[in-house]
Every structure is written in structure tokens, then in C-alpha cells.
Write a protein that holds these residues in place. Structure first.
Motif, PDB file in Angstrom:
ATOM      1  N   VAL A 172       0.861  -1.193   0.000  1.00  0.00           N
ATOM      2  CA  VAL A 172       0.000   0.000   0.000  1.00  0.00           C
ATOM      3  C   VAL A 172       0.894   1.239   0.000  1.00  0.00           C
ATOM      4  CG1 VAL A 172      -1.810   1.261   1.190  1.00  0.00           C
ATOM      5  CG2 VAL A 172      -1.759  -1.239   1.308  1.00  0.00           C
ATOM      6  N   PRO A 173       0.870   2.057  -1.055  1.00  0.00           N
ATOM      7  CA  PRO A 173       0.163   1.808  -2.320  1.00  0.00           C
ATOM      8  C   PRO A 173       0.895   0.726  -3.133  1.00  0.00           C
ATOM      9  CG  PRO A 173       1.453   3.793  -2.516  1.00  0.00           C
ATOM     10  CD  PRO A 173       1.598   3.341  -1.081  1.00  0.00           C
ATOM     11  N   GLY A 174       0.165   0.114  -4.035  1.00  0.00           N
ATOM     12  CA  GLY A 174       0.749  -0.923  -4.874  1.00  0.00           C
ATOM     13  C   GLY A 174      -0.352  -1.769  -5.500  1.00  0.00           C
ATOM     14  N   SER A 175       0.038  -2.875  -6.106  1.00  0.00           N
ATOM     15  CA  SER A 175      -0.946  -3.742  -6.754  1.00  0.00           C
ATOM     16  C   SER A 175      -0.447  -5.174  -6.739  1.00  0.00           C
ATOM     17  CB  SER A 175      -1.221  -3.286  -8.188  1.00  0.00           C
ATOM     18  OG  SER A 175      -0.046  -3.369  -8.968  1.00  0.00           O
TER      19      SER A 175
ATOM     20  N   HIS B  19      -5.643  -3.219  -6.992  1.00  0.00           N
ATOM     21  CA  HIS B  19      -4.782  -2.038  -6.862  1.00  0.00           C
ATOM     22  C   HIS B  19      -5.137  -1.300  -5.576  1.00  0.00           C
ATOM     23  CE1 HIS B  19      -3.356  -2.401 -11.056  1.00  0.00           C
ATOM     24  NE2 HIS B  19      -4.582  -2.858 -11.267  1.00  0.00           N
ATOM     25  N   ALA B  20      -4.122  -0.874  -4.851  1.00  0.00           N
ATOM     26  CA  ALA B  20      -4.311  -0.143  -3.595  1.00  0.00           C
ATOM     27  C   ALA B  20      -3.703   1.248  -3.715  1.00  0.00           C
ATOM     28  CB  ALA B  20      -3.671  -0.908  -2.441  1.00  0.00           C
ATOM     29  N   ARG B  21      -4.440   2.281  -3.265  1.00  0.00           N
ATOM     30  CA  ARG B  21      -3.905   3.655  -3.279  1.00  0.00           C
ATOM     31  C   ARG B  21      -4.639   4.477  -2.231  1.00  0.00           C
ATOM     32  NH1 ARG B  21      -6.506   7.879  -6.952  1.00  0.00           N
ATOM     33  NH2 ARG B  21      -8.645   7.125  -7.239  1.00  0.00           N
ATOM     34  N   PHE B  22      -4.006   5.591  -1.834  1.00  0.00           N
ATOM     35  CA  PHE B  22      -4.648   6.526  -0.927  1.00  0.00           C
ATOM     36  C   PHE B  22      -5.369   7.588  -1.740  1.00  0.00           C
ATOM     37  CE2 PHE B  22      -1.036   4.945   1.674  1.00  0.00           C
ATOM     38  CZ  PHE B  22      -1.784   4.376   2.701  1.00  0.00           C
ATOM     39  N   THR B  23      -6.519   8.021  -1.257  1.00  0.00           N
ATOM     40  CA  THR B  23      -7.302   9.016  -1.983  1.00  0.00           C
ATOM     41  C   THR B  23      -8.154   9.802  -1.001  1.00  0.00           C
ATOM     42  OG1 THR B  23      -8.940   9.360  -3.732  1.00  0.00           O
ATOM     43  CG2 THR B  23      -9.197   7.388  -2.392  1.00  0.00           C
ATOM     44  N   THR B  24      -8.582  10.984  -1.420  1.00  0.00           N
ATOM     45  CA  THR B  24      -9.477  11.789  -0.586  1.00  0.00           C
ATOM     46  C   THR B  24     -10.896  11.792  -1.145  1.00  0.00           C
ATOM     47  OG1 THR B  24      -8.878  13.777  -1.846  1.00  0.00           O
ATOM     48  CG2 THR B  24      -7.605  13.303   0.165  1.00  0.00           C
ATOM     49  N   GLU B  25     -11.105  11.063  -2.232  1.00  0.00           N
ATOM     50  CA  GLU B  25     -12.432  11.036  -2.864  1.00  0.00           C
ATOM     51  C   GLU B  25     -12.957   9.609  -2.957  1.00  0.00           C
ATOM     52  OE1 GLU B  25     -12.187  12.851  -6.659  1.00  0.00           O
ATOM     53  OE2 GLU B  25     -11.682  14.843  -5.879  1.00  0.00           O
ATOM     54  N   ILE B  26     -14.257   9.476  -2.833  1.00  0.00           N
ATOM     55  CA  ILE B  26     -14.930   8.193  -3.008  1.00  0.00           C
ATOM     56  C   ILE B  26     -15.686   8.233  -4.329  1.00  0.00           C
ATOM     57  CG2 ILE B  26     -16.751   6.666  -2.149  1.00  0.00           C
ATOM     58  CD1 ILE B  26     -15.983   7.539   0.668  1.00  0.00           C
ATOM     59  N   ASN B  27     -15.283   7.368  -5.245  1.00  0.00           N
ATOM     60  CA  ASN B  27     -15.896   7.349  -6.582  1.00  0.00           C
ATOM     61  C   ASN B  27     -16.714   6.064  -6.763  1.00  0.00           C
ATOM     62  OD1 ASN B  27     -14.654   9.796  -7.518  1.00  0.00           O
ATOM     63  ND2 ASN B  27     -12.725   8.639  -7.611  1.00  0.00           N
TER      64      ASN B  27
ATOM     65  N   CYS C  73      -9.553  10.924   4.359  1.00  0.00           N
ATOM     66  CA  CYS C  73      -8.488  10.201   3.667  1.00  0.00           C
ATOM     67  C   CYS C  73      -8.833   8.714   3.707  1.00  0.00           C
ATOM     68  CB  CYS C  73      -7.142  10.446   4.354  1.00  0.00           C
ATOM     69  SG  CYS C  73      -5.766   9.665   3.460  1.00  0.00           S
ATOM     70  N   TYR C  74      -8.790   8.091   2.518  1.00  0.00           N
ATOM     71  CA  TYR C  74      -9.221   6.688   2.415  1.00  0.00           C
ATOM     72  C   TYR C  74      -8.153   5.840   1.714  1.00  0.00           C
ATOM     73  CZ  TYR C  74     -13.743   8.939   3.122  1.00  0.00           C
ATOM     74  OH  TYR C  74     -14.767   9.703   3.607  1.00  0.00           O
ATOM     75  N   LEU C  75      -8.202   4.559   2.063  1.00  0.00           N
ATOM     76  CA  LEU C  75      -7.455   3.567   1.300  1.00  0.00           C
ATOM     77  C   LEU C  75      -8.438   2.943   0.313  1.00  0.00           C
ATOM     78  CD1 LEU C  75      -5.140   1.629   0.591  1.00  0.00           C
ATOM     79  CD2 LEU C  75      -5.854   0.214   2.560  1.00  0.00           C
ATOM     80  N   GLU C  76      -8.127   3.081  -0.982  1.00  0.00           N
ATOM     81  CA  GLU C  76      -8.997   2.534  -2.015  1.00  0.00           C
ATOM     82  C   GLU C  76      -8.431   1.215  -2.536  1.00  0.00           C
ATOM     83  OE1 GLU C  76     -10.720   4.747  -5.775  1.00  0.00           O
ATOM     84  OE2 GLU C  76      -8.817   3.749  -6.318  1.00  0.00           O
ATOM     85  N   LEU C  77      -9.266   0.203  -2.562  1.00  0.00           N
ATOM     86  CA  LEU C  77      -8.910  -1.073  -3.179  1.00  0.00           C
ATOM     87  C   LEU C  77      -9.790  -1.269  -4.411  1.00  0.00           C
ATOM     88  CD1 LEU C  77      -8.563  -3.513  -0.135  1.00  0.00           C
ATOM     89  CD2 LEU C  77      -6.796  -2.122  -1.240  1.00  0.00           C
ATOM     90  N   GLN C  78      -9.168  -1.394  -5.568  1.00  0.00           N
ATOM     91  CA  GLN C  78      -9.886  -1.530  -6.845  1.00  0.00           C
ATOM     92  C   GLN C  78      -9.620  -2.914  -7.427  1.00  0.00           C
ATOM     93  OE1 GLN C  78     -11.892   0.848  -8.723  1.00  0.00           O
ATOM     94  NE2 GLN C  78     -12.323  -1.039  -9.885  1.00  0.00           N
TER      95      GLN C  78
END
Length: 464
Positions: free
Chosen positions: A344-347, A357-365, A454-459
Motif C-alpha cells: 500500500v500503495p501498490g498492486s 490495486h491499492a492507493r490513498f485518496t481523498t475522494e470516493i468514486n 483520507c481513504y485507502l482505495e482497493l480496486q
């Protein structure tokens, strides 16, 4: 004989004018009568006749003498002649097949080659009415499939042309009389007089009894064969329509699926033939290891109350039932468990080609099953993360549900096919908490909109 055969040829449109006709000739009475007959109509039809003679390597000097005899006749009658030697004993040993089957396979391979080399329109073979009776009796004894009663086909495709059998309308006795009347002294294969082979036993012991009851049994059998062929052709068009509407083919995976309810809504006769059509497609040709026990198991399985069942078929073909869906697929290896670390972050790329895929983001899409957000500062997850397959006793806390639930029960509730469960990815944190049954169920650690910015996004990205 001439009149019968000419009428038969015209009725079934076996030849066209100015055709190149290859004739399989062994030197025996049947093939010699056929060759004599075709040579007699050669000018009228404008045929180019090419005689094909094969030494199967089974009777030593006798086999060679048969070839020499046919060659001498062709020289007398000014006919094109092609000969070959086929090492049937060696092929039989390597392939583990019976003498008759090995000889037939090699013979027809050579016929196909010669049809292509000579740009042949037709390959004419000398099967007659007695052969038809023997074949249909053999198949009646050995098979419960109605299509077996089609017997020997009058014509079928071979290479770039047609294989035709103009003598199916006459008996062995008529052929012998024809040879006698025209001064043909054929070669004789002594093995045809032995009862070692099933066909010979039927020829010598069974057919004479049938002839006593009905001297025209060969004609009755031929009519039955023709009618069964016509009926089968019609039924097969209906089966193809049925298959097109009901069955999904995944050509890239050599896999088929269908919904049981829709499949069983059609007449049973179509269902049974569709089952065999499926196997023909998957195997390219039906294997000897398949039998009617497999067919019975198939129909027992689709009518069973059991939700998840798998049946093994030859050559690693699996037939699996998952609730109300049937799937035929090849399984080369057993599903393998895996464990991969997700930086994290990474894939990370999973064994089936999908990825997370893992990344930090401030938005929820969006809010779909293929993406998940975790609040970074709520201490609900513990990095590093792991992606793995399920383990015995796995449980997870699911949003909207008090307490934990077994992963196995989630799969059952969601009707996930049995073969997919062993490969399904789970995201687990450092403390062993199952955060996400990927693409299926989310754990209680998923984001709350008010908890953080601030969120951890897993896609999750599925394989193509």
C-alpha cells in the motif's frame, strides 16, 4: 444386377457426369464386381476411373498377390492404378487397437490422401446389402442409440468429395452371380470364413436365420437405414435449433453452460441428443471411454435436488452442477490456493489474471462490489494487507449483520459455483481480519462518510 444398381445410383444421385471416381479394390468378388460395373458405364458417364489397392501387411505373400492381381486387371482394362503398403501390425501395436479397426483407420487415411492428390469427386466402395444387414444387427446388439440403426450410409463426405456405395441395393449372392456371368475370377481372403470376428459370426450364423424368415431382409434393412437417416437428419436440425437457443458456448475456453430449467423444458429426445452434441463439440470426436452410464448420470444429476455436484468424464472433462446451472469444462489441474502480499500503495496480480490495486485518496468514486474504501485514521484496518484464498473455518463480519458469518455460508447464499470457491480472493489485514470477499461481500471496516477525509482505495479489475 446392372438394372438395380443403375436405378439406385439415379435415385440417390450418387454420381455426376465427367467425374473423377476413385475405386477401392481389394481383388475380392465385391470390389471386382463394382470395378467391372463402373468400367462398363465409364464412357456413358464420362468418368475418369482410378483404382486404389492396399496391401495391409496382414497376410504376407497372399496380400502381395492380391495387389498384383488387381494391377494385372487394371492393365487389361486400361485403368489408372495406385497401390500402397500400410503397416497395420505396427500401427495396431502402437495404438493398442484391434486388427480390423487399425486397418480401417489407416485405409481411410490413405483414401483421403488420394482423394486430395487426384482431386477426386467420388470414392466408390463395394459394401453391399449383406454388409448392411450385418452392420445393423451388430449395432442393434451393441448399442441402444437409435441413430445406430442408420447403418452404413449410402454416401457421406470424405476429403474434398463424396464416399459412395452403389452396391448397397444388392446381395452378396447377386454379386457372386455377376462375377460368374462376366468371367471374373476374384481373389478370396480366407479370414472372411473364420468366425473369430464378431462380424463374421453374424455373417455365418445369424444372417442365414434372418434370411430364412425373410429372404428380402437385406432390402428391408436398407429401407430402414434410409428412413432412419432421413428421420435423424430432421431431428438433428431441431437439436441444432434447441442448442443454439439454450446453450452458451465459450469457444476460447472450450466450455459450455446452460440453465437446467430451460434445458429440461424441451422434449427429452432433444435433450438426449443435445447431450451427445455437446460431447461431440468438446471432444471433437466421441471417445471410446464414454458410455451410457455417463448419459444416465448426466440426467440424474440435472434432476437431482443437490445444489453442487461434479461428475468426471474422460480426458479431464468435468460436468458440474451449481444450483440451476450446468457447466462442462476441462480441468487440467486442481485449483491451487494462493497467498500474495498487497503493498500500500501498490498492486497484485492474481493467478487468473485479475488484479487488485491499492492507493490513498481523498475522494470516493462510486459504490460497487469491485471497489472498497477504508478510513485511514479510524484504526479499523491494520496494514500490511494480504490477498489469499479461503481457509477452513474462515469467518467475516458483514455490514448489516450482527456477529460473524462463515465464508462457506456466504458462498452458498450467493450461489457461487463449487469450482470457483477454491480460487476466490479474500483481502485480509495483518490481524487476520477478512476485510473483503472480493467482488462479493464487504466487511464492517468499510468507510463511513463522516469518519475521515483520507481513504485507502482497493480496486478490483477482472481478467479479460
Amino acid at each position: 444386377m446392372n438394372g438395380k444398381v443403375n436405378d439406385f445410383i439415379r435415385k440417390h444421385q450418387l454420381f455426376h457426369k465427367n467425374a473423377t471416381v476413385l475405386v477401392g479394390v481389394s481383388g475380392g468378388p465385391d470390389s471386382m464386381a463394382l470395378l467391372h460395373f463402373l468400367n462398363g458405364i465409364k464412357t456413358e458417364w464420362g468418368f475418369r476411373l482410378i483404382v486404389i489397392t492396399i496391401d495391409h501387411g496382414l497376410r504376407g505373400k497372399q496380400s502381395r498377390a492380391d495387389v498384383d492381381y488387381v494391377k494385372s486387371i487394371c492393365n487389361q482394362w486400361d485403368l489408372e492404378f495406385v497401390e500402397t503398403f500400410l503397416d497395420v501390425p505396427s500401427y495396431k501395436k502402437v495404438e493398442g487397437k484391434s486388427t480390423q479397426l487399425a486397418a480401417r483407420e489407416l485405409r481411410y487415411q490413405y483414401f483421403e490422401e488420394q482423394m486430395k492428390v487426384n482431386d477426386g469427386d467420388y470414392l466408390a466402395l463395394a459394401h453391399h446389402g449383406d454388409d448392411q444387414v450385418e452392420t445393423m444387427v451388430m449395432r442393434l446388439i451393441r448399442s441402444s442409440n437409435p441413430s445406430a440403426l442408420k447403418g452404413i450410409p449410402i454416401q457421406r463426405d470424405i476429403a474434398n468429395g463424396k464416399l459412395v456405395r452403389p452396391l448397397l441395393c444388392i446381395t452378396k449372392q447377386e454379386i457372386e452371380v455377376y462375377c460368374s456371368e462376366h468371367g471374373i475370377v476374384p481373389r478370396r481372403d480366407p479370414s472372411n470364413e473364420e468366425d473369430t470376428y464378431t462380424r463374421n459370426y453374424i455373417r455365418h450364423q445369424v444372417v442365414p436365420l434372418l434370411m430364412e424368415q425373410n429372404p428380402q431382409v437385406y432390402a428391408s434393412m436398407q429401407r430402414l437405414s434410409e428412413r432412419m437417416t432421413q428421420d435423424e437428419a430432421y431431428i438433428n436440425t431441431k437439436v441444432e435449433e434447441f442448442v443454439e437457443q439454450v446453450i452458451t458456448f465459450k469457444h476460447d475456453k472450450k466450455e459450455i453452460t446452460f440453465e437446467i430449467e430451460l434445458f429440461t423444458s424441451y422434449p427429452f429426445a432433444l435433450q438426449r441428443r443435445a447431450y451427445h452434441l455437446i460431447l461431440n463439440y468438446l471432444y471433437d470426436a466421441i471417445l471410446s471411454g464414454l458410455n451410457y452410464a455417463h448419459e444416465d448420470h448426466f440426467f440424474s444429476l440435472i434432476h437431482s435436488e443437490r445444489a453442487n455436484v461434479m461428475m468426471d468424464l474422460p480426458h479431464n472433462l468435468k460436468m458440474s452442477k451449481s444450483y440451476r446451472t450446468i457447466c462442462f469444462h476441462f480441468q487440467k489441474t486442481k485449483p491451487k490456493s494462493f497467498l500474495k502480499h498487497l503493498n500500500v500503495p501498490g498492486s497484485v496480480v492474481l493467478p487468473d489474471g485479475s488484479s487488485i490495486h491499492a492507493r490513498f485518496t481523498t475522494e470516493i468514486n462510486g459504490n460497487t462490489n469491485d471497489v472498497m474504501y477504508f478510513p485511514v485514521h479510524d484504526d479499523l484496518i491494520h496494514i500490511p494487507l494480504t490477498v489469499r484464498t479461503r481457509q477452513p473455518g474462515d469467518k467475516m463480519k458483514v455490514r448489516g449483520l450482527n456477529g460473524s458469518k462463515k465464508v462457506k455460508d456466504i458462498f452458498i447464499d450467493e450461489k457461487i459455483p463449487l469450482q470457483k470457491r477454491q480460487e476466490w480472493p479474500l483481502v485480509v489485514d495483518q490481524q487476520g481480519t477478512i476485510l473483503w470477499l472480493v467482488g462479493l461481500k464487504k466487511g464492517t471496516a468499510e468507510h463511513s462518510h463522516n469518519s475521515t477525509r483520507c481513504y485507502l482505495e482497493l480496486q478490483y479489475n477482472k481478467a479479460n
